[in-house]
Write an enzyme that holds these catalytic residues in place. Structure first.
Site, PDB file in Angstrom:
ATOM      1  N   GLY A   5       0.793  -1.226   0.000  1.00 23.18           N
ATOM      2  CA  GLY A   5       0.000   0.000   0.000  1.00 23.18           C
ATOM      3  C   GLY A   5       0.822   1.271   0.000  1.00 23.18           C
ATOM      4  N   CYS A  25     -25.916 -14.239 -19.640  1.00 20.42           N
ATOM      5  CA  CYS A  25     -25.507 -15.504 -19.023  1.00 20.42           C
ATOM      6  C   CYS A  25     -26.249 -15.796 -17.726  1.00 20.42           C
ATOM      7  CB  CYS A  25     -23.999 -15.499 -18.747  1.00 20.42           C
ATOM      8  SG  CYS A  25     -23.533 -14.474 -17.317  1.00 20.42           S
ATOM      9  N   CYS A  38     -27.407 -10.822 -15.280  1.00 17.77           N
ATOM     10  CA  CYS A  38     -26.913 -10.594 -16.635  1.00 17.77           C
ATOM     11  C   CYS A  38     -27.903 -11.148 -17.661  1.00 17.77           C
ATOM     12  CB  CYS A  38     -25.547 -11.266 -16.815  1.00 17.77           C
ATOM     13  SG  CYS A  38     -24.961 -11.224 -18.523  1.00 17.77           S
TER      14      CYS A  38
END
Lengths: 280, 258, 226
Positions: free
Chosen positions: A29, A240, A237
């Site tokens: 980080g 799919c 979706c």
């Protein structure tokens, strides 16, 4: 002289970038300054990510490049072609088969493993920049772990919008120490940052590299009474049927008709394959 | 009464080349005491304040402060993290211009809450409640909590600065011309507020001002500065009513009576 | 309780050719508990000056001023502030008004400074204000707009709200009518009975004769013009 050096950059530059990457991995980080090179694409088009990828690639790697989750956008194609030309590495669109994945603004839906490296393109690496314009001051704040200002930003969001309105580039705390900008990925992707793969972040214009080793603790900042929520559109979706992936909203006609489809094209395609396979 | 001073200042000297900023300043300050530092432009009073607060490096001297856990420590020789922590908790600095002491692009509530968040407050509701409480204490209506300081009048900005500084309960407040540039009626209101807060919170304060009326109202003790030196010091009413030094006499007699 | 010994003072006016003005020479006297002593002498003889010196408001060039165990001459600012809070009260001729503070709080101030809780301090203040005939409707207002007499009574209330062991009164009955004057003198008598040592300046002879046990003529301490 027709051949490029492997992956375009000279060896000394790659060495310099690798040193920065190692520093970044040693201090998860923490933003490591590096001497960003001139690349054959303008700033703002992924030069940081490209330099990190270039320093990371070996001839045996298989590379995948996505932009907003899709393999087939202009930028993803350009960068993929760039590495094919300069490094002659295998390329793929299948997440599972890639060893190095360069991404802009999304984390793939498919879980990554310990043999993979995810390289992020980062525009502004400094999470405190918009509230504190002074670079020496933000460096001090990171050094002294003075992150009160970060919570001021979240406070302002709640007071103005009733909730933390930040929906992408949502700041995180790494291993309980450094606050980091995860790049403009949707906050939906934040929980995925705790993963088995190595994550590398490159900002070319701002000249910073940072990194997350595998299994690093990454916690999204929040308030006790306004906890972090990895939210997404309330749909499945259209193509799919997945209800747990990040969706793009696509306008399909002039009457305002719209459908929601997976932003991750490989994920969607492989699910559709499966369905077809099981249907027959 | 406590057994040792809150602040023990020794030999503070700041030179700008050959020019004296302030020279060999010594004094102590006890809990609950307010010290006024007066002088005209160029007297060195602001320089001294900035030296004490650690904004300016000194050429010589020490500033001993009674820290909560480690007794008297020289703040000028503290590590930077320690000093920054001090300036967020035990110390406060009220600037002459509110915009130097506020974040102008952050709401009033955010400004007041920042110090709380900086020391670990993580509950939005509680932070907001405390911010509202403090805004009321400095007489800013709570409906302004989400407004930016750019939408406030000068007096309101100054009161917001005070709230922002006092929210973590500091023990020592530095003030640099706190009423400078404000309308007279606004000044009166601000001074009254400062008086009651100082008393309610048992604050110690060091107030730099060129306005003798401010020190008469707020300060227990007074230091008169000229050309970088302290020429006279003592009880406020005594220094103002029976000045011994020629410069003090000049200063006091020059004040226009209304 | 109050002892003044060999007290001397002069002013040096630096900005007026360093003129030296001697105003007091070897003052000596003392005041016991429960005694009220009046300072007399013509205008300019140094009565108010002496009182201010005892209060620590004016600097003494030499000598001592004992209030109990504390010597005001040479005391630190802290010590004088402490003395004024706990032991030495002063009712001056004029009320210095802080804008915006309501009368009730002006009077309650000495008790609040001693840590008394707000409700009790305020009710004590109200008692005195009633006694001194300041109407209730004025208690929430700042004394800024009051008449001279009303301001003086507020001043007195503040001086008597706490039982100081030593008290200095500078013309306490000056702007008052007969009725209020006798109320104030009553307060002085009560203080005496409690054992307070009092030094007062009274222009009004009758008032002086009523409450004072002794007279000290400050003219004896005024430096003689050569």
């Amino acid at each position: 002289m027709n051949e490029y050096n492997f992956a375009y950059l000279d060896e000394q530059t790659k060495r310099m970038i690798r040193r920065a990457i190692l520093k970044g991995l040693a201090i998860p980080g923490y933003q490591v300054p590096f001497a960003s090179r001139e690349m054959p694409m303008p700033y703002g088009w992924g030069t940081g990510g490209v330099q990190v990828s270039a320093a990371t690639l070996t001839p045996n790697d298989t590379m995948k490049v996505i932009d907003q989750g899709a393999d087939d956008t202009t930028n993803a194609i350009s960068i993929r072609k760039f590495f094919q030309k300069t490094a002659h590495v295998e390329v793929t669109e299948v997440t599972k088969e890639a060893s190095v994945i360069q991404t802009r603004h999304r984390i793939p839906e498919t879980d990554l493993n310990e043999d993979q490296i995810l390289v992020y393109q980062v525009p502004i690496p400094e999470p405190l920049r918009f509230l504190e314009p002074s670079e020496p001051e933000t460096r001090k704040m990171h050094a002294l772990e003075e992150y009160g200002l970060m919570h001021v930003k979240l406070y302002e969001d709640i007071s103005r919008h009733g909730a933390i309105a930040t929906s992408y580039a949502y700041p995180v705390k790494v291993e309980g120490r450094y606050v980091m900008d995860p790049s403009p990925i949707p906050k939906f992707d934040n929980p995925k940052m705790e993963m088995s793969a190595i994550q590398l972040f490159g900002a070319g214009r701002e000249q910073r590299i940072y990194a997350l080793p595998p299994y690093t603790k990454v916690v999204s900042l929040d308030f006790d009474d306004f906890p972090f929520e990895a939210s997404k559109a309330d749909h499945a979706c259209e193509l799919c049927g997945a209800d747990n992936s990040y969706l793009d909203e696509v306008i399909v006609d002039d009457q305002g008709g719209r459908i929601f489809v997976c932003s991750d094209t490989d994920f969607c395609a492989s699910r559709q394959q499966e369905k077809k396979g099981s249907a027959s | 009464m406590s057994l040792q001073p809150l602040l023990d200042v020794r030999g503070i000297t700041k030179m700008y080349g050959r020019r004296i900023g302030c020279a060999d300043i010594n004094f102590d300050l006890w809990p609950g005491e307010v010290m006024g530092i007066v002088g005209e432009s160029g007297s060195g009073k602001s320089t001294l304040l900035n030296c004490l607060a650690g904004y300016v490096d000194v050429d010589d001297g020490q500033v001993f402060f009674d820290t909560r856990n480690e007794g008297m420590k020289d703040t000028l020789r503290m590590s930077e993290p320690e000093r920054r922590m001090l300036s967020r908790t035990d110390w406060a600095f009220v600037h002459q211009h509110a915009r130097d002491g506020l974040r102008m692009s952050v709401s009033a509530g955010g400004n007041v809450g920042e110090r709380l968040m900086a020391v670990g407050a993580r509950h939005y509701g509680n932070i907001r409640d405390e911010a509202i409480d403090w805004l009321e204490r400095v007489e800013i209506h709570h409906s302004r909590i989400d407004d930016r300081p750019t939408a406030f009048s000068g007096g309101m900005q100054q009161r917001l600065q005070i709230a922002r500084n006092l929210v973590t309960g500091p023990r020592l407040v530095f003030m640099d011309e706190p009423t400078g540039g404000l309308d007279v009626s606004v000044q009166a209101r601000l001074l009254d507020l400062l008086r009651s807060l100082v008393r309610e919170m048992g604050l110690s304060a060091i107030i730099v001002t060129h306005d003798l009326a401010v020190v008469r109202l707020l300060a227990d003790r007074l230091m008169v500065m000229k050309d970088g030196y302290v020429v006279e010091s003592g009880l406020t009413d005594q220094v103002l009513d029976d000045p011994q030094h020629s410069y003090t006499q000049l200063l006091v007699s020059s004040v226009l009576q209304v | 309780m109050i002892t003044v010994s060999n007290l001397s003072k002069y002013f040096i006016l630096h900005n007026q050719n360093s003129a030296v003005i001697p105003v007091m020479d070897q003052a000596n006297f003392s005041v016991s508990k429960g005694e009220c002593v009046a300072l007399v002498g013509q205008s300019g003889a140094g009565k108010s000056t002496l009182m201010r010196m005892i209060y620590g408001n004016y600097v003494a060039q030499s000598g001592d001023i004992w209030i109990g165990d504390t010597n005001v001459v040479g005391a630190t600012a802290r010590d004088i502030i402490d003395l004024r809070r706990k032991s030495l009260g002063y009712v001056s001729q004029f009320l210095r008004v802080v804008p915006r503070v309501p009368t009730r709080d002006v009077v309650a101030e000495p008790l609040l400074a001693l840590g008394e809780e707000q409700a009790k301090a305020r009710s004590n203040a109200e008692e005195l204000l009633s006694l001194l005939n300041i109407p209730e409707r004025l208690w929430d207002l700042s004394p800024t707009t009051f008449s001279g007499g009303e301001q003086q009574r507020v001043n007195i209330a503040r001086g008597f709200v706490y039982d100081y062991p030593a008290l200095l009164l500078d013309e306490p009955t000056a702007s008052l009518d007969v009725k209020n004057r006798s109320i104030v003198l009553g307060l002085v008598e009560r203080a005496k009975a409690r054992g307070t040592a009092i030094i007062g300046i009274f222009h009004d002879e009758a008032a002086r004769n009523q409450v004072c046990d002794r007279i000290i003529d400050v003219t004896q301490f005024t430096p003689k013009v050569a």
